[in-house]
Write a protein that holds these residues in place. Sequence first.
Motif, mmCIF file in Angstrom:
data_model
loop_
_atom_site.group_PDB
_atom_site.id
_atom_site.type_symbol
_atom_site.label_atom_id
_atom_site.label_comp_id
_atom_site.label_asym_id
_atom_site.label_seq_id
_atom_site.Cartn_x
_atom_site.Cartn_y
_atom_site.Cartn_z
ATOM 1 N N CYS A 241 -48.522 -6.204 -17.454
ATOM 2 C CA CYS A 241 -47.065 -6.357 -17.450
ATOM 3 C C CYS A 241 -46.521 -6.381 -18.866
ATOM 4 O O CYS A 241 -47.224 -6.728 -19.822
ATOM 5 C CB CYS A 241 -46.641 -7.613 -16.687
ATOM 6 S SG CYS A 241 -46.858 -9.180 -17.554
ATOM 7 N N GLN A 242 -45.252 -6.012 -18.986
ATOM 8 C CA GLN A 242 -44.599 -5.931 -20.289
ATOM 9 C C GLN A 242 -43.412 -6.865 -20.402
ATOM 10 O O GLN A 242 -43.149 -7.417 -21.460
ATOM 11 C CB GLN A 242 -44.134 -4.491 -20.547
ATOM 12 C CG GLN A 242 -43.517 -4.286 -21.915
ATOM 13 C CD GLN A 242 -44.024 -3.042 -22.609
ATOM 14 O OE1 GLN A 242 -44.623 -2.178 -21.979
ATOM 15 N NE2 GLN A 242 -43.790 -2.945 -23.891
ATOM 16 N N THR A 243 -42.667 -7.041 -19.305
ATOM 17 C CA THR A 243 -41.447 -7.835 -19.326
ATOM 18 C C THR A 243 -41.545 -8.940 -18.293
ATOM 19 O O THR A 243 -41.999 -8.706 -17.169
ATOM 20 C CB THR A 243 -40.222 -6.952 -19.023
ATOM 21 O OG1 THR A 243 -40.214 -5.832 -19.919
ATOM 22 C CG2 THR A 243 -38.929 -7.729 -19.195
ATOM 23 N N ILE A 244 -41.112 -10.138 -18.667
ATOM 24 C CA ILE A 244 -41.258 -11.298 -17.788
ATOM 25 C C ILE A 244 -40.068 -12.228 -17.956
ATOM 26 O O ILE A 244 -39.483 -12.317 -19.036
ATOM 27 C CB ILE A 244 -42.586 -12.031 -18.091
ATOM 28 C CG1 ILE A 244 -42.841 -13.154 -17.079
ATOM 29 C CG2 ILE A 244 -42.610 -12.566 -19.520
ATOM 30 C CD1 ILE A 244 -44.245 -13.738 -17.177
ATOM 31 N N ASN A 261 -47.234 -0.447 -15.741
ATOM 32 C CA ASN A 261 -47.760 0.809 -15.220
ATOM 33 C C ASN A 261 -47.089 1.245 -13.927
ATOM 34 O O ASN A 261 -47.564 2.155 -13.250
ATOM 35 C CB ASN A 261 -49.271 0.704 -14.990
ATOM 36 C CG ASN A 261 -49.628 -0.355 -13.955
ATOM 37 O OD1 ASN A 261 -48.772 -1.143 -13.545
ATOM 38 N ND2 ASN A 261 -50.878 -0.376 -13.525
ATOM 39 N N ASP A 262 -45.964 0.613 -13.569
ATOM 40 C CA ASP A 262 -45.321 0.948 -12.298
ATOM 41 C C ASP A 262 -43.840 0.585 -12.375
ATOM 42 O O ASP A 262 -43.462 -0.388 -13.039
ATOM 43 C CB ASP A 262 -45.984 0.184 -11.153
ATOM 44 C CG ASP A 262 -45.735 0.833 -9.800
ATOM 45 O OD1 ASP A 262 -44.989 1.827 -9.745
ATOM 46 O OD2 ASP A 262 -46.301 0.340 -8.803
ATOM 47 N N GLN A 263 -42.994 1.365 -11.695
ATOM 48 C CA GLN A 263 -41.568 1.095 -11.679
ATOM 49 C C GLN A 263 -41.264 0.155 -10.508
ATOM 50 O O GLN A 263 -40.771 0.550 -9.455
ATOM 51 C CB GLN A 263 -40.775 2.392 -11.567
ATOM 52 C CG GLN A 263 -39.287 2.238 -11.892
ATOM 53 C CD GLN A 263 -39.065 1.668 -13.272
ATOM 54 O OE1 GLN A 263 -38.587 0.548 -13.409
ATOM 55 N NE2 GLN A 263 -39.396 2.419 -14.309
ATOM 56 N N LYS A 264 -41.572 -1.117 -10.714
ATOM 57 C CA LYS A 264 -41.298 -2.136 -9.707
ATOM 58 C C LYS A 264 -41.053 -3.470 -10.389
ATOM 59 O O LYS A 264 -41.351 -3.648 -11.571
ATOM 60 C CB LYS A 264 -42.441 -2.258 -8.700
ATOM 61 C CG LYS A 264 -43.725 -2.810 -9.294
ATOM 62 C CD LYS A 264 -44.761 -3.201 -8.225
ATOM 63 C CE LYS A 264 -45.149 -2.065 -7.321
ATOM 64 N NZ LYS A 264 -46.246 -2.472 -6.389
ATOM 65 N N ILE A 265 -40.504 -4.408 -9.636
ATOM 66 C CA ILE A 265 -40.298 -5.774 -10.096
ATOM 67 C C ILE A 265 -40.949 -6.710 -9.088
ATOM 68 O O ILE A 265 -40.674 -6.629 -7.884
ATOM 69 C CB ILE A 265 -38.796 -6.116 -10.221
ATOM 70 C CG1 ILE A 265 -38.148 -5.297 -11.331
ATOM 71 C CG2 ILE A 265 -38.604 -7.610 -10.482
ATOM 72 C CD1 ILE A 265 -38.571 -5.681 -12.729
ATOM 73 N N LEU A 266 -41.824 -7.576 -9.565
ATOM 74 C CA LEU A 266 -42.434 -8.592 -8.718
ATOM 75 C C LEU A 266 -41.582 -9.857 -8.753
ATOM 76 O O LEU A 266 -41.125 -10.269 -9.829
ATOM 77 C CB LEU A 266 -43.854 -8.903 -9.182
ATOM 78 C CG LEU A 266 -44.819 -7.706 -9.265
ATOM 79 C CD1 LEU A 266 -46.200 -8.167 -9.713
ATOM 80 C CD2 LEU A 266 -44.896 -6.983 -7.931
ATOM 81 N N GLY A 291 -41.604 -10.127 -2.074
ATOM 82 C CA GLY A 291 -42.132 -10.273 -3.420
ATOM 83 C C GLY A 291 -41.996 -9.102 -4.344
ATOM 84 O O GLY A 291 -42.520 -9.161 -5.469
ATOM 85 N N GLU A 292 -41.271 -8.034 -3.958
ATOM 86 C CA GLU A 292 -41.167 -6.923 -4.901
ATOM 87 C C GLU A 292 -39.997 -6.005 -4.604
ATOM 88 O O GLU A 292 -39.580 -5.827 -3.457
ATOM 89 C CB GLU A 292 -42.455 -6.116 -4.937
ATOM 90 C CG GLU A 292 -42.762 -5.322 -3.688
ATOM 91 C CD GLU A 292 -44.021 -4.480 -3.846
ATOM 92 O OE1 GLU A 292 -44.946 -4.905 -4.548
ATOM 93 O OE2 GLU A 292 -44.059 -3.384 -3.264
ATOM 94 N N LEU A 293 -39.466 -5.418 -5.664
ATOM 95 C CA LEU A 293 -38.490 -4.346 -5.589
ATOM 96 C C LEU A 293 -39.154 -3.087 -6.106
ATOM 97 O O LEU A 293 -39.927 -3.134 -7.064
ATOM 98 C CB LEU A 293 -37.258 -4.653 -6.442
ATOM 99 C CG LEU A 293 -36.477 -5.929 -6.118
ATOM 100 C CD1 LEU A 293 -35.325 -6.095 -7.110
ATOM 101 C CD2 LEU A 293 -35.958 -5.897 -4.693
ATOM 102 N N ALA A 297 -35.773 1.071 -3.349
ATOM 103 C CA ALA A 297 -35.623 -0.158 -2.559
ATOM 104 C C ALA A 297 -35.399 -1.323 -3.518
ATOM 105 O O ALA A 297 -36.266 -2.167 -3.730
ATOM 106 C CB ALA A 297 -36.846 -0.397 -1.688
ATOM 107 N N GLY A 298 -34.210 -1.318 -4.124
ATOM 108 C CA GLY A 298 -33.849 -2.374 -5.055
ATOM 109 C C GLY A 298 -33.817 -1.941 -6.497
ATOM 110 O O GLY A 298 -33.284 -2.657 -7.351
ATOM 111 N N ILE A 299 -34.377 -0.779 -6.814
ATOM 112 C CA ILE A 299 -34.370 -0.235 -8.163
ATOM 113 C C ILE A 299 -33.840 1.186 -8.112
ATOM 114 O O ILE A 299 -34.316 1.996 -7.308
ATOM 115 C CB ILE A 299 -35.780 -0.248 -8.794
ATOM 116 C CG1 ILE A 299 -36.290 -1.686 -8.930
ATOM 117 C CG2 ILE A 299 -35.770 0.416 -10.163
ATOM 118 C CD1 ILE A 299 -37.719 -1.768 -9.420
#
Length: 390
Positions: A241-244, A261-266, A291-293, A297-299
């Motif tokens: 992960c990069q951003t938190i 490594n993926d276009q999603k948000i946990l 638990g994810e976007l 579907a949200g992004i």
Amino acid sequence: MYHSGQPQIRCILFFVLVLFAQCSDSSNVGIFASPNHIAVDSSNDRLFISQSPKELFSLVASTAEDIGDQPIVSADQNENVYDILPAVTTHMAVYASGTLSRLFVMGGFVNDLGNTVLNRVLVLDFDGVSFSEPDFSPIEITDGADATDETDNSFADLLVDQQTGVLYITDATAGMLYAFSAVDGTTVTGPLTVAGEPQGMSLDNGRLYICNTSSVDAEQLINVVNVSDDTTTGIDIGAPCQTIAVQSNNTGAVLLVKPSNDQKILIHTVNTTTYAASAAIAAASTTYAAGELTSGAGITSSISDIVISVDSAGLIYAYLSELDGNIQMVSVPADLSAYLVQTLSTSIPNLTKGAVLEFADGSASQAFIVGETGALVTTDIGAATVQIHN
């Protein structure tokens, strides 16, 4: 024909002027060109924005009104500060020291040999009128070992703990976490070794959460540092992960993570007993997964930053800035039972860095996000509308 069309032209011009006045902030129309970083001093109600090349803006955070002429630092305004700023600001944070706003600025600085170095932090004090540089500026980031050279390392993130007065910096190249006093620039502890490539950080309730983009599976942990004793635990989210962003309320803590490594948000809760695990938060709508976007579907485009906050009732709000100009507002009720998503659309592409304005009790009142095409976007916490300041 000329005379018969003239009233119509005047009406059109009047309509355009009225529309412009309704959509603009008269206090700072046209001052931004390419803002890239933002920092908020909640104690002194000040907002700072950096812009290339070598410009700074200062605004009243609660109203977005100018503090003096803007930009407050430029080629012909506060030239002595302009001369020592980096051409491009890569990181910026602010610490409230009484009535002073102490800015910490990173970027490429030229050393005495004429070489560009990345391991310096410029420190600037702003009293609401003028800037000064304290004696300990710039802070030099070094691990103290003669065999290493930190001048060209990749420093991934910088933040200030307002409660303890500590400045934290992650070094992705060396795998280090540095901690300096925001009061006098001295080393507080460490540097601490972080296995892998430490990236973005978030500070919440005495815990420092650090993302890691290592390609080694065993190192792909969110490192959680207890800032009181430097003990560390790890949360495995199954991805680098990069951003938190992490925020607590009386029930627990909510963690949002952007995998590198993926276009999603946990969207998880943190096990605040062990700080070694997390669990997905249920989605309040069947449109989204627990638990994810994800994209579609949200992004709606690439996520640039995550800003998180809590209101006075304990509701947690996170704002995801996107390159297409949308802001995804994720809200979690006080019991942390499920999350909701609402898209706040703007006309400003390339939305990037954000920050929040907090009350004295730690609850937030406003969120701010800069658009690199030339705007500041503000929204009241929990509101479904945004304001654009050009």
